[in-house]
Motif scaffolding. Structure first.
Motif, mmCIF file in Angstrom:
data_model
loop_
_atom_site.group_PDB
_atom_site.id
_atom_site.type_symbol
_atom_site.label_atom_id
_atom_site.label_comp_id
_atom_site.label_asym_id
_atom_site.label_seq_id
_atom_site.Cartn_x
_atom_site.Cartn_y
_atom_site.Cartn_z
ATOM 1 N N ALA A 99 0.828 -1.206 0.000
ATOM 2 C CA ALA A 99 0.000 0.000 0.000
ATOM 3 C C ALA A 99 0.869 1.264 0.000
ATOM 4 C CB ALA A 99 -0.921 -0.017 1.217
ATOM 5 N N THR A 100 1.925 1.271 0.862
ATOM 6 C CA THR A 100 2.769 2.460 0.975
ATOM 7 C C THR A 100 3.544 2.703 -0.314
ATOM 8 O OG1 THR A 100 3.058 1.795 3.254
ATOM 9 C CG2 THR A 100 4.405 3.621 2.495
ATOM 10 N N ALA A 101 4.157 1.615 -0.826
ATOM 11 C CA ALA A 101 4.943 1.757 -2.047
ATOM 12 C C ALA A 101 4.044 2.231 -3.178
ATOM 13 C CB ALA A 101 5.593 0.417 -2.395
ATOM 14 N N GLY A 102 2.880 1.697 -3.292
ATOM 15 C CA GLY A 102 1.932 2.085 -4.329
ATOM 16 C C GLY A 102 1.592 3.563 -4.200
ATOM 17 N N GLU A 103 1.375 3.980 -2.939
ATOM 18 C CA GLU A 103 1.006 5.375 -2.677
ATOM 19 C C GLU A 103 2.134 6.322 -3.122
ATOM 20 O OE1 GLU A 103 -1.792 6.522 -1.503
ATOM 21 O OE2 GLU A 103 -1.258 8.598 -0.978
ATOM 22 N N VAL A 104 3.393 5.930 -2.782
ATOM 23 C CA VAL A 104 4.550 6.764 -3.132
ATOM 24 C C VAL A 104 4.639 6.933 -4.651
ATOM 25 C CG1 VAL A 104 7.076 6.785 -3.203
ATOM 26 C CG2 VAL A 104 5.886 6.299 -1.058
ATOM 27 N N THR A 105 4.505 5.835 -5.393
ATOM 28 C CA THR A 105 4.566 5.878 -6.849
ATOM 29 C C THR A 105 3.451 6.757 -7.406
ATOM 30 O OG1 THR A 105 5.372 3.623 -6.725
ATOM 31 C CG2 THR A 105 4.726 4.420 -8.905
ATOM 32 N N MET A 106 2.226 6.583 -6.818
ATOM 33 C CA MET A 106 1.090 7.344 -7.299
ATOM 34 C C MET A 106 1.307 8.845 -7.137
ATOM 35 S SD MET A 106 -2.590 5.806 -6.355
ATOM 36 C CE MET A 106 -3.038 7.192 -5.316
ATOM 37 N N ARG A 107 1.862 9.219 -5.963
ATOM 38 C CA ARG A 107 2.110 10.631 -5.704
ATOM 39 C C ARG A 107 3.143 11.186 -6.691
ATOM 40 N NH1 ARG A 107 0.838 12.944 -0.655
ATOM 41 N NH2 ARG A 107 -0.575 11.604 0.510
ATOM 42 N N ALA A 108 4.212 10.382 -6.919
ATOM 43 C CA ALA A 108 5.254 10.831 -7.846
ATOM 44 C C ALA A 108 4.660 11.038 -9.234
ATOM 45 C CB ALA A 108 6.377 9.796 -7.898
ATOM 46 N N GLU A 109 3.795 10.060 -9.642
ATOM 47 C CA GLU A 109 3.187 10.162 -10.969
ATOM 48 C C GLU A 109 2.302 11.396 -11.065
ATOM 49 O OE1 GLU A 109 1.261 6.472 -11.823
ATOM 50 O OE2 GLU A 109 3.162 5.411 -12.193
ATOM 51 N N ALA A 110 1.577 11.703 -9.968
ATOM 52 C CA ALA A 110 0.696 12.875 -9.985
ATOM 53 C C ALA A 110 1.518 14.158 -10.136
ATOM 54 C CB ALA A 110 -0.114 12.914 -8.683
ATOM 55 N N ARG A 111 2.671 14.184 -9.426
ATOM 56 C CA ARG A 111 3.518 15.374 -9.517
ATOM 57 C C ARG A 111 4.053 15.553 -10.931
ATOM 58 N NH1 ARG A 111 6.829 14.054 -4.895
ATOM 59 N NH2 ARG A 111 8.678 14.296 -6.202
ATOM 60 N N VAL A 112 4.509 14.393 -11.498
ATOM 61 C CA VAL A 112 5.061 14.428 -12.854
ATOM 62 C C VAL A 112 3.986 14.890 -13.833
ATOM 63 C CG1 VAL A 112 5.893 12.964 -14.736
ATOM 64 C CG2 VAL A 112 6.878 12.743 -12.436
#
Lengths: 223, 467
Positions: B36-49
């Protein structure tokens, strides 16, 4: 009569043989249940006298085995165990009567002789006859020499038992057990009073008294 | 290999089982947190990008290539967490913070790429960090790449994971320790119970388990064990008492018999009496001893048994009528008036034979001690309390108040009954029968002085009503 005595106490067995031989019976002894079973199977006896507690095979097992093989010879159990449960267990195993040790010789004699009679009465009788005394079990009438005798219900039962064992001694304990169905010994001779009442009804006015007292044993109805 | 005793205890095994279950559950939980945490981190990075890409596209639309180039250069130069690369149509870099696009096989559509970023660590060495990037073709044909470093977030996830593993290990240690402690506690309690059982098995029936009063299962078990031992001790004590009583009770009649035989022998040898008569007398004495023995045995058995065996429910009036029928002629012969008063429809639970014998003993006494011309009444009734009372009232001399408790004891014969036959066991048996049915034996004064007789005796057997 031919009797088989199965008893591991040899002293007691010898006393029984003495007492019963004196009454004219032929006695065979066996020291334990196994030997008793074998002897009973190989010979014909009128009554088996079986001690309950014996080595090798106890009396109850022996009688159960014997009955299982179809042998219907009357059995008198002897036992030091006199509680009601023990009595019931003995009778359930196929015993016909149960005598608690220690017993008086007269008691043993009377019970053995009463048992031998039992087998002869296999057929259903409706009229009992002893001498000139007649009892009709269906109309419940009793006559002596044709004269009707009026009896109370218990007197009738008492006389019926005496007539079924006509000519044999019956003890007070036997009467109490078989007529009243009590297995204790009252301190007073209550039975004697019942007998004397019955005697006054069946013997009064007749030349010969039928209901005799047997000294040291009990009573006997003589033909 | 044999484990130390403590490790073989049930609580310790349960602890191990529980820990295993817990470890499995915790692992599943950790795996879930990680994903869940790793997924969340990736999702946030993708949103920023995605947001950054949109903002640069807006710059491109508004100001054209020059403005975009300017913006990329500006954003790359400042200490910005994002990575940029503006490339020509054929992928040659124009400006940006990385030298080459990490996208493999760019087709011209928006393409997401996961890649490793090599960075300079604080100690000067190179640190590889995971990153996520998006490459796009702009309307004028140039290619733009925006990426985000997700390494720092991953670092936090791994930290959390390490903390969780540490907590798990600590928990397992604590669990094992706690399990051991609980096991020791249980073992101690069980050991004390086992000690009591061992002692009892060895014949010491006085031992009792300690009840601490906490009301827990150990207390319950200890109390149950103690209760069982109480009963066992009472029962064994009762048997021992019965044995002693029989030995004591038979000694005197046997002593009498022996003395009489000896005297008879001397008399017979001296020719004073007939040996035969002595034998008869001895036989009668022996019968007397046997009767006494049977009575004492019956009393002792009843006293030791607790409740009478072979109990059935029956109508006490039937029983009374049957016993009355046995005794009535005797009363008549002795010139006593006999009366039976029985209430119908009563039910009594008990051993019929014993109660009949008790009643017979009471009637025996009544007939024995009531002088001619007196009366005996047998009565069966229900008391207002619901108890069933079987009573015998006579007009005999009665028993003085101070003797009434004594006559129930074994072999007690009152002064005025010395010349009547009996061994003094009748009422003891009656009392034992009453006791074996949780009933009472009551002795009272009879109807009072009547015609010079009296005051009479009333003996009542009181039984609890059958439920």
């Amino acid at each position: 009569m031919k009797l088989l005595i199965v008893e591991d106490d040899l002293e007691a067995a010898r006393a029984m043989v003495t007492g019963l031989s004196e009454r004219g019976h032929e006695c065979v002894t066996a020291p334990d249940g196994e030997a008793g079973l074998k002897t009973a199977r190989d010979n014909r006896f009128d009554v088996l006298i079986v001690d309950r507690m014996m080595p090798r095979m106890d009396g109850v097992t022996m009688v159960e085995t014997l009955r299982g093989g179809g042998d219907q010879t009357p059995v008198l159990f002897l036992s030091a165990l006199g509680e009601i449960n023990d009595r019931v267990a003995g009778l359930n195993a196929g015993g016909d009567d149960y005598l608690v040790k220690p017993y008086a010789l007269a008691e043993l004699q009377a019970r053995v002789e009463a048992l031998s009679r039992r087998r002869e009465m296999g057929s259903v009788q409706t009229v009992l006859k002893v001498g000139d005394l007649e009892m009709d079990l269906i109309s419940r009438e009793v006559r002596r020499a044709g004269v009707e005798i009026d009896l109370q219900p218990r007197e009738f039962q008492l006389l019926e038992f005496l007539m079924r064992h006509g000519g044999q001694s019956v003890t007070r304990t036997m009467l109490l057990e078989k007529v009243w169905e009590y297995h204790f010994d009252p301190q007073t001779n209550v039975i004697d009073v019942h007998i004397s009442r019955l005697r006054s009804k069946i013997d009064k006015g007749f030349e010969r008294a039928m209901l005799q007292t047997v000294r040291g044993a009990g009573y006997r109805l003589e033909a | 290999m044999r484990l130390p005793r403590l490790f073989r205890t049930t609580p310790f095994r349960l602890t191990l089982l529980f820990l295993a279950l817990f470890a499995a559950a915790a692992s599943a939980f950790l795996a879930y947190i990680y994903i869940a945490t790793a997924g969340e981190v990736t999702m946030r990075a993708e949103a920023r990008v995605t947001r950054e890409m949109a903002s640069l596209e807006a710059v491109d639309r508004a100001g054209g290539l020059a403005a975009l180039n300017q913006a990329v250069i500006e954003r790359s130069s400042v200490d910005h967490p994002l990575l940029y690369l503006l490339m020509s149509r054929d992928g040659r870099p124009i400006s940006g913070s990385i030298g080459a696009s990490p996208t493999i096989g760019f087709t011209g559509d928006r393409t997401w790429t996961s890649f490793q970023l090599t960075d300079k660590g604080p100690d000067g060495g190179s640190v590889r960090q995971p990153a996520r990037g998006l490459e796009e073709r702009l309307p004028d044909g140039l290619r733009l790449f925006v990426g985000a470093d997700i390494g720092e977030s991953e670092f936090f996830v791994s930290k959390i994971l390490r903390a969780l593993w540490g907590a798990g290990a600590l928990m397992i240690l604590l669990g094992l320790g706690g399990g051991l402690m609980i096991s020791r506690d249980v073992s101690r309690h069980i050991a004390s119970l086992v000690h009591v059982i061992d002692a009892a098995r060895g014949g010491d029936l006085h031992v009792r388990a300690k009840v601490r009063g906490s009301g827990d299962e150990y207390d319950e078990l200890a109390a149950g064990l103690n209760d069982m031992l109480d009963r066992l001790e009472r029962s064994v004590g009762g048997l021992r008492h019965a044995g002693d009583a029989i030995a004591h009770d038979l000694r005197s009649p046997l002593t009498r018999l022996r003395a009489r035989l000896e005297a008879a022998m001397i008399d017979a040898e001296a020719g004073r009496t007939d040996a035969n008569a002595a034998l008869h007398q001895a036989l009668e004495d022996a019968d007397g001893v046997l009767r006494t023995f049977n009575a004492v045995l019956a009393i002792a058995r009843l006293e030791a048994a607790g409740d009478a065996p072979a109990q059935t429910v029956f109508d006490p009036s039937d029983l009374a009528a049957s016993v009355a029928e046995l005794y009535e002629p005797l009363c008549e012969d002795k010139g006593l008036e006999f009366q039976l008063q029985a209430s119908p429809g009563l039910r009594l639970k008990g051993n019929r034979e014993f109660i009949a014998q008790a009643l017979a003993n009471i009637l025996d006494n009544a007939v024995k001690y009531t002088p001619a011309g007196g009366a005996i009444m047998l009565r069966v009734r229900r008391r207002s309390s619901g108890d069933v009372e079987i009573s015998v009232t006579d007009t005999g001399p009665g028993i003085p108040g101070h003797d009434r408790t004594r006559v129930v004891e074994r072999f007690v014969r009152l002064e005025n009954s010395r010349n009547a036959p009996g061994a003094g066991l009748g009422l003891s048996l009656v009392a034992a029968v009453a006791g074996a049915h949780r009933g009472q034996l009551e002795l009272d004064e009879g109807p009072g002085a009547v015609d010079g007789g009296g005051p009479g005796l009333r003996v009542a057997l009181v039984f609890p009503m059958a439920s």
